[in-house]
Design an enzyme around this catalytic site. Structure first.
Site, PDB file in Angstrom:
ATOM      1  N   GLY A  92      18.819   4.489 -21.249  1.00  0.00           N
ATOM      2  CA  GLY A  92      18.416   4.333 -21.897  1.00  0.00           C
ATOM      3  C   GLY A  92      18.176   2.685 -21.775  1.00  0.00           C
ATOM      4  N   CYS A  93      17.694   1.614 -22.094  1.00  0.00           N
ATOM      5  CA  CYS A  93      18.080   0.188 -21.496  1.00  0.00           C
ATOM      6  C   CYS A  93      18.358  -0.524 -22.219  1.00  0.00           C
ATOM      7  CB  CYS A  93      16.539  -0.327 -21.618  1.00  0.00           C
ATOM      8  SG  CYS A  93      15.426   0.253 -23.057  1.00  0.00           S
ATOM      9  N   TYR A  94      18.576  -0.101 -23.652  1.00  0.00           N
ATOM     10  CA  TYR A  94      19.796  -0.206 -24.751  1.00  0.00           C
ATOM     11  C   TYR A  94      20.532  -0.128 -24.941  1.00  0.00           C
ATOM     12  CZ  TYR A  94      15.815  -3.357 -28.101  1.00  0.00           C
ATOM     13  OH  TYR A  94      14.761  -3.841 -28.009  1.00  0.00           O
TER      14      TYR A  94
END
Lengths: 344, 344, 344, 344
Positions: free
Chosen positions: D147-149
């Site tokens: 995921g990006c986060y």
């Protein structure tokens, strides 16, 4: 004075609340939406504890019984039908949509591409361009509030059109608007990621405010021919700039033109004509009801560039609507809408 | 092929680095700035570990001895004097400033309000509007790279001007630019708090790209008269849209006009003519070298609206400069600049 | 009541004008700036025709002779010296800078990295955190108006700190501010092209509001230890959000915590505690004097997240300054600053 | 090498196209969407004339027959089911959704609040945090892209967690993301008029990337306890900053910490550790695959502030996906994704 607001959950509606909650004469009797009952602050958390009202359904007879004036902040296509229901009732109506603006139903059908409002409703409404129609507004029961683009273009063009100073067949309006003008319905075009660092042209020569502008211009000067009109979407929330190009027919210098504009608007508290060499910016009217105008005369071409800016939710919608209400009720025109622009 | 960049700390200069560091033929021999010696990444932290070069002072003879080509990304007023110093040296020059664009020194003095570059330097430079000047560019030693506004306006106007389809005395250009066009010097006008949620008009009919546009238009069609030209500042970093209004003199429909534009640009890899009913947006060319064009013909007025967009730092500056360098050296025109637009 | 404003050309100063021009009790007697004489509208065109005053030079004796109250909207480093000049004169002073906030001159020197204001001036000023210091403010002649970051952090922390509910050595504040907080001096960091589509961290654990926050926290609870405090720059003009992380020492559920906050702020007209599950946003207080607070208790870690937002130019500067002036003069606390947030 | 992209009309999908169209080894065999057949440029006009492909329906067997590798850029909830259909087919799979990241189906159900993907599909996928999992990725057939986060948090935390330098029960991540992270579905929250000049907190301690981060942290250090994790929405299109607060357990100075990070990432071409006193900004990685990290040690509290930024569509999605594909196929890790950040 008790007022009701219908279509409260749109940006025009909530801007009406921002004004009316601090208005010294008008009192918000009730707020309405087709979405049914819910506290308004759930739709707009910034109103938490400031407005404890609950959205009510739209029952014209009940509204007319309880309020003196109703603002229709409903979309075009809805407003006209709704207005018609108030006909014959003891309540004044200010419609912010485009439904009652075009006197000719065929024009509406052509430009809005849907059925027009009943002719009797159209006929009943006075066009609420406050600065140029004060007398009719003062005596009116129904007001059709001007479109946002139309307001900026018409206030910018009025002096030179009325004085017949320009070529009536060569009016070009290059208009730019913030995204709130498109309402609160999420669409791809008004998504942040699509509009940020972007600038788009849309409805080239096809915007529904064109016939509204032309109708008024021709009323001022019957020689006016169809205009060229482009609309662009700016990466901002609020504000419109219309950059208007006209061809002078008489020899006037910029000082004379500025003088002319100053005179035409000397009794208009919300129109500010900038001195020569100064031009308005959108941020300079943010949150206020001002229409700021600047002029540049190009001596090489004889063309005059007129720059006209407004906050589309104020002078282009809710602000002018309350200005009209003030006029209707004989109040000072600026009552409750004399906000200083918010800068920066 | 070894290249040097002078004026590296401006936005045009750093965009040249973005391109040249990945270019398969050109190698960055040295970078220069009047600010004196410092690692470039301290000025531009995004280049940390990507470019370990140190800014050097500007010594033309040393640069000419070491590099084959020099890009002048210095401001107008500086570039011209600097270019003159390279005259007679064995190095090709591409100047991104306005100093070598106007063939007539008087025009420069009038519009730029400062002394012009030496006439011999002006005469030596070929105007680098890549799409329309390929042959001359291919044989040139010096290139004067077009202005950003000029590029968008000229690529949009070329077909109808060259084909003499429009009234030569009624060209109106309403141009809008992002703030990077004003360079990296902090001023009040380009502060975030001043530009955010804002839109401003500036230099109305007084922008220094006007004579550059008119010079080229008149070269294409000697009947062209002075144009009306407004510039506006958009709350974005990059990008220009020119909305251009012209009056058709011949009866053509929109399909014919689109066809005409398609034909004129069929061999131009960086000009994309949109199909009827589609219009370009600034974000659609972000970070790329494309100029996107859309057309709308208003049958009510006979006016054609031409929409032309570019990324001002790419096709409006560094991108076109490298495109010209590619052409000068006989490389494929797209080498190293065929970036896909970054969206969103 | 006559008021003077010094430092009018900054963002805090011009926001004072936005308020004071519509204030029912305070009248703007004069406006001052070190820049010398010029109509204020030339600095801020949005005030054209709204404020016709001319900036005057700063002559404390003349100001004290003519006005009852002076607002110092001058920068830290200037304000303290200026305030000292008003000592002994018959005029009340509200200083918006950081110069009079730290009771200990050594702290000032350490964090502001410059000479402190005279101790007698510091001692004379009451810290104007309106909600928690009303009685002292009511009796004060001089007010030191809190910093913007400090206001958001302190209003968010007050209830749990005063009630000793949290670990006093584990307070972390992650603060984010719009660019107007840095003032109107153009710098590279606050250029549009640099901040647009950007987000930056700066002064990590080194911001000069840290000692101001700690001084007040320790006054509320002497066990409080140094805090961790980061500041970030948001690509917006106005607004601050402080996201605050604390470790609960007592077992309380979220309902009890919300109840506690509601009680602490039940008499504070400008603090809105959001109900469970709702969080404030910066836009929800834009242009208003509200501080909005939301809470989330993470049962997995026992940590409480406190979200506190303000408009940095209103509650973080000019709004709170007028709130304090209202309290000083026994007016209703909300007089002239009960603006509804502007949304969208 | 032939690749297919499913879910092409989302922002992750179109960013894959931006990369793959210029990739020297991977060739886009086909693009797919559940929306059915349409030229991709009609969805994304910036691809006009650059990508002439038409979106195809999703037929796994056909795709597996024609392509060597498929990217699933489909949303969580869709990807897992789709991936399961490719099981047993002769095609490599890189899934950009969250469906295959959590090894324990119960965790998925708890945090994503929907049914998990089949366990066999989950088991088959290697977690593609490129910098820390290169060997497994090199031998994998299926990749679950982080995921990006999670990417920004994990790259920032890895060195101190792996070296056991911090209190394992006191990790706080304050994360901020641009709006493209929420995808291309128009919602009220991601409208321009709602996000402009705004900043919002959402999913406080409830974001679905929390278990993904904790799973990886615990793999590195089994003592790690639940983290505190807030997510905020920035008024930008692209980019994430995670500001991470940890409590040091060992006495180390900032030089030692910087040295440690430099060492851990010395072979990671896409992680840039900034020198002491320098901090990364979101714009500094825009359009690139870099993760930039800066450190600040607060000697007053013994807390370390770790700042980690990425472009959420590149290193947080499409860029890391191609990085993983490069590793899978034994290519240089940077092939086709070594874009210089676009600045400004």
């Amino acid at each position: 004075m008790k007022v009701a607001v219908i279509g409260t959950t749109g940006y025009g509606g909530v801007e009406l609340l921002r004004i009316l909650q601090r208005h010294s004469v008008f009192h918000i009797q009730s707020i309405h939406s087709s979405r049914g009952e819910a506290p308004i602050w759930e739709e707009y958390p910034h109103l938490y504890q400031l407005n404890n009202q609950t959205l009510e359904t739209i029952e014209p007879e009940k509204i007319a019984a309880e309020a003196d004036l109703v603002f229709l902040a409903t979309p075009s296509g809805v407003s006209g039908q709704l207005a018609a229901q108030f006909a014959g009732m003891d309540i004044k109506v200010i419609d912010l949509s485009g439904d009652l603006r075009l006197k000719n139903q065929d024009d509406y059908v052509k430009w809005y591409k849907r059925e027009a409002a009943p002719q009797h409703a159209i006929d009943k409404a006075v066009y609420g361009l406050s600065e140029w129609n004060r007398e009719q507004i003062a005596g009116a029961d129904w007001i059709s509030n001007p479109g946002c683009y139309a307001t900026s273009a018409l206030l910018g063009l009025a002096p030179v059109v009325k004085e017949k100073l320009i070529n009536p067949a060569a009016i070009i309006v290059d208009a730019k608007s913030g995204t709130s003008g498109a309402g609160r319905k999420p669409t791809r075009m008004n998504m942040y990621a699509e509009m940020s660092e972007n600038f788009q042209i849309y409805k080239v020569n096809e915007h529904q405010h064109i016939p509204e502008i032309e109708q008024q211009l021709m009323e001022w000067n019957e020689d006016i021919k169809p205009i060229t009109f482009s609309t662009h979407l700016l990466p901002i929330s609020r504000g419109i700039m219309a950059t208007i190009y006209v061809q002078l027919q008489k020899e006037l210098n910029i000082a004379q033109l500025n003088q002319l504009y100053q005179e035409h608007y000397q009794n208009a508290p919300f129109v500010r004509v900038y001195p020569e060499g100064h031009y308005p910016s959108i941020k300079g009217v943010s949150g206020s009801n001002y229409c700021d105008i600047g002029l540049h005369l190009d001596v090489r071409t004889g063309r005059l560039t007129i720059v006209s800016v407004i906050d589309n939710l104020m002078k282009g919608a809710a602000g002018q609507a309350v200005q009209n209400a003030n006029i209707m009720y004989g109040l000072d025109e600026t009552t409750g809408i004399d906000f200083i622009p918010m800068y920066p």
